[in-house]
Motif scaffolding. Structure first.
Motif, PDB file in Angstrom:
ATOM      1  N   THR A 251       0.925  -1.134   0.028  1.00 38.38           N
ATOM      2  CA  THR A 251       0.014   0.391   0.168  1.00 38.38           C
ATOM      3  C   THR A 251       0.858   1.282   0.021  1.00 38.38           C
ATOM      4  O   THR A 251       2.065   1.166   0.023  1.00 38.38           O
ATOM      5  CB  THR A 251      -0.938   0.007   0.960  1.00 38.38           C
ATOM      6  OG1 THR A 251       0.007   0.374   2.567  1.00 38.38           O
ATOM      7  CG2 THR A 251      -1.669  -1.237   1.481  1.00 38.38           C
ATOM      8  N   LEU A 252       0.093   2.392   0.121  1.00 39.22           N
ATOM      9  CA  LEU A 252       1.044   3.693   0.129  1.00 39.22           C
ATOM     10  C   LEU A 252       1.852   3.685   1.448  1.00 39.22           C
ATOM     11  O   LEU A 252       2.734   4.597   1.583  1.00 39.22           O
ATOM     12  CB  LEU A 252       0.088   4.707  -0.178  1.00 39.22           C
ATOM     13  CG  LEU A 252       0.778   6.366  -0.197  1.00 39.22           C
ATOM     14  CD1 LEU A 252       1.871   6.243  -1.405  1.00 39.22           C
ATOM     15  CD2 LEU A 252      -0.125   7.258  -0.712  1.00 39.22           C
ATOM     16  N   LEU A 253       1.320   3.202   2.621  1.00 38.96           N
ATOM     17  CA  LEU A 253       1.545   3.468   3.898  1.00 38.96           C
ATOM     18  C   LEU A 253       3.160   3.002   3.976  1.00 38.96           C
ATOM     19  O   LEU A 253       3.949   3.925   4.660  1.00 38.96           O
ATOM     20  CB  LEU A 253       0.901   2.672   4.967  1.00 38.96           C
ATOM     21  CG  LEU A 253      -0.577   3.226   5.407  1.00 38.96           C
ATOM     22  CD1 LEU A 253      -1.155   2.317   6.293  1.00 38.96           C
ATOM     23  CD2 LEU A 253      -0.470   4.716   5.858  1.00 38.96           C
ATOM     24  N   PRO A 254       3.942   1.824   3.547  1.00 37.56           N
ATOM     25  CA  PRO A 254       5.177   1.557   3.754  1.00 37.56           C
ATOM     26  C   PRO A 254       5.893   2.694   3.119  1.00 37.56           C
ATOM     27  O   PRO A 254       7.261   3.016   3.377  1.00 37.56           O
ATOM     28  CB  PRO A 254       5.268   0.215   3.142  1.00 37.56           C
ATOM     29  CG  PRO A 254       4.166   0.031   2.286  1.00 37.56           C
ATOM     30  CD  PRO A 254       3.139   0.603   3.194  1.00 37.56           C
ATOM     31  N   PHE A 255       5.576   3.527   2.080  1.00 42.50           N
ATOM     32  CA  PHE A 255       6.158   4.258   1.183  1.00 42.50           C
ATOM     33  C   PHE A 255       6.415   5.689   2.092  1.00 42.50           C
ATOM     34  O   PHE A 255       7.343   6.364   2.224  1.00 42.50           O
ATOM     35  CB  PHE A 255       5.944   4.682   0.081  1.00 42.50           C
ATOM     36  CG  PHE A 255       5.898   3.533  -0.968  1.00 42.50           C
ATOM     37  CD1 PHE A 255       7.058   3.486  -1.957  1.00 42.50           C
ATOM     38  CD2 PHE A 255       4.931   2.757  -1.132  1.00 42.50           C
ATOM     39  CE1 PHE A 255       7.324   2.496  -2.951  1.00 42.50           C
ATOM     40  CE2 PHE A 255       5.076   1.505  -2.239  1.00 42.50           C
ATOM     41  CZ  PHE A 255       6.216   1.470  -3.114  1.00 42.50           C
TER      42      PHE A 255
END
Length: 424
Positions: A251-255
């Motif tokens: 998802t976008l969260l780890p980025f």
């Protein structure tokens, strides 16, 4: 017959009193050993109190919402034979459910437990008869959904724990044709004069106290920046296509976690805790990212520890593991404490702008709004780009406005040029 008295146990950590949050039994109920009798709330967790004996409940020592001292009488149980006439402390709590800084679902009382623990109710059909004054177990969101659909909630069979009515049960009810198709329109024009009072106890009270404390003690200010996430979304899609099957979807969260880690190298004052009583700011080298997670029992903040030492997939796996643990009520105290900076996102419901409240004693929280496609001017041309706002809050007692703006601009630069996330 004898009487077994259970006192409020010493839960540890120097706690002298706890709040009685909820009874799972009532006077007259038969209970068995290890059956959960009550939930009590500490500053950090909801703790289940089990029964050490078989017997019949003859007295309750307090009401939900009452603050009780450790060692005070919690419950009295009639037991076979002479019984243990000595008053005894309750056994060590067997389960912890985390407390977070929307927890309305947890405020509704559960039905009394019968003679032995029973499995959760199973939905065998969409409709069930209840007394007209019987209040079925359901969250406020489900109640609102039922009202919008024109469904009488007492007619719907609940498939959740202890017969709780879920959104899926409403859909099953509609699928069986039990509702009147014209009811939603009709309900919109019916006068209502009913009221509902909800006692602020347990987790809801704890949340209220923490939010009030945070807004009264910290000097909040927010900063909003627009970010072009087209490139990083393309990278995420590429990585998922290539490695998703073997490593898991990103998802976008780890980025965002990675962007925080890199940006904090130049802005260590954001990765800090402020002890306003001792007037001491502690800057930390370790980046322990709190990830705000919504669950049926409340908003929790599990912690991704040492994010600075994790890869994208490692962060993604840990975020997923912690989120599942929090939603299932299995996250431990250690997994819900010790964060140094918090990331909060409402996902697709993220809106355009938000003003997140600090997770004290931290001094920064980064809020993620939803991604939308928007026409933008790039090199003199109007093109469609994926845009997202970061709405972040800071403690002005510790963080200057210029530093906050530069910090968010640094995150923006990293996300708009995603290769820089991995350049050491």
């Amino acid at each position: 017959m004898g009487t077994h008295v259970i006192k409020m146990p010493d839960i540890g950590e120097g706690i002298a009193e706890v709040e009685l949050s909820q009874w799972h039994v009532k006077v007259g109920d038969l209970v068995v050993e290890d059956q959960v009798l009550a939930d009590v709330m500490t500053d950090k967790a909801m703790v289940d109190i089990p029964s050490p004996v078989h017997g019949k409940v003859i007295a309750l020592g307090g009401q939900p919402g009452e603050v009780m001292a450790v060692g005070s009488v919690l419950i009295s149980i009639e037991v076979e034979g002479a019984g243990n006439l000595k008053e005894s402390a309750a056994p060590a709590p067997v389960k912890e459910a985390p407390v977070a800084p929307k927890v309305e679902a947890a405020l509704e009382s559960k039905p009394a437990v019968a003679a032995a623990p029973r499995p959760a109710a199973v939905c065998q059909g969409p409709m069930v008869a209840r007394e007209a004054d019987e209040r079925p177990l359901a969250s406020p969101a489900v109640r609102k959904h039922a009202l919008d659909l024109g469904i009488q909630l007492r007619l719907v069979r609940g498939s959740g724990p202890a017969g709780r009515v879920l959104h899926e049960d409403l859909e099953a009810y509609l699928a069986q044709g039990q509702s009147n198709a014209s009811a939603p329109a009709a309900a919109a024009y019916v006068q209502r004069n009913d009221e509902e009072q909800i006692q602020v106890i347990g987790m809801r009270r704890k949340i209220a106290q923490r939010m009030q404390d945070a807004t009264q003690r910290a000097a909040h200010f927010s900063y909003v920046e627009e970010i072009d996430v087209t490139a990083i979304e393309e990278l995420r899609a590429h990585l998922n296509e290539k490695h998703g099957a073997s490593r898991g979807k990103l998802t976008l969260l780890p980025f965002l976690v990675r962007a925080l880690v890199v940006a904090l190298r130049d802005f260590p004052q954001m990765n800090a805790r402020y002890d306003d009583e001792a007037q001491v700011i502690t800057r930390l080298g370790a980046v322990h990212v709190g990830v705000a997670t919504q669950s049926d029992v409340g908003l929790m903040v599990p912690v991704v520890r040492h994010a600075e030492a994790r890869s994208l997939w490692d962060s993604a796996a840990e975020i997923s593991r912690l989120a599942n643990a929090a939603r299932n009520g299995k996250a431990s105290r250690d997994e819900l404490s010790g964060s140094t900076i918090t990331l909060t996102s409402l996902g697709a419901l993220g809106g355009i702008v938000s003003t997140p409240v600090l997770n004290l004693p931290e001094v920064a929280i980064v809020g993620v709004n939803k991604i939308v496609e928007r026409p933008m001017v790039v090199k003199g041309q109007v093109v469609i780009r994926k845009m997202m706002n970061l709405s972040s809050s800071f403690d002005h007692r510790v963080v200057d406005g210029m530093d906050a703006a530069l910090f968010i601009q640094a995150i923006r630069g990293l996300l708009e040029q995603p290769a820089t996330l991995f350049v050491e």
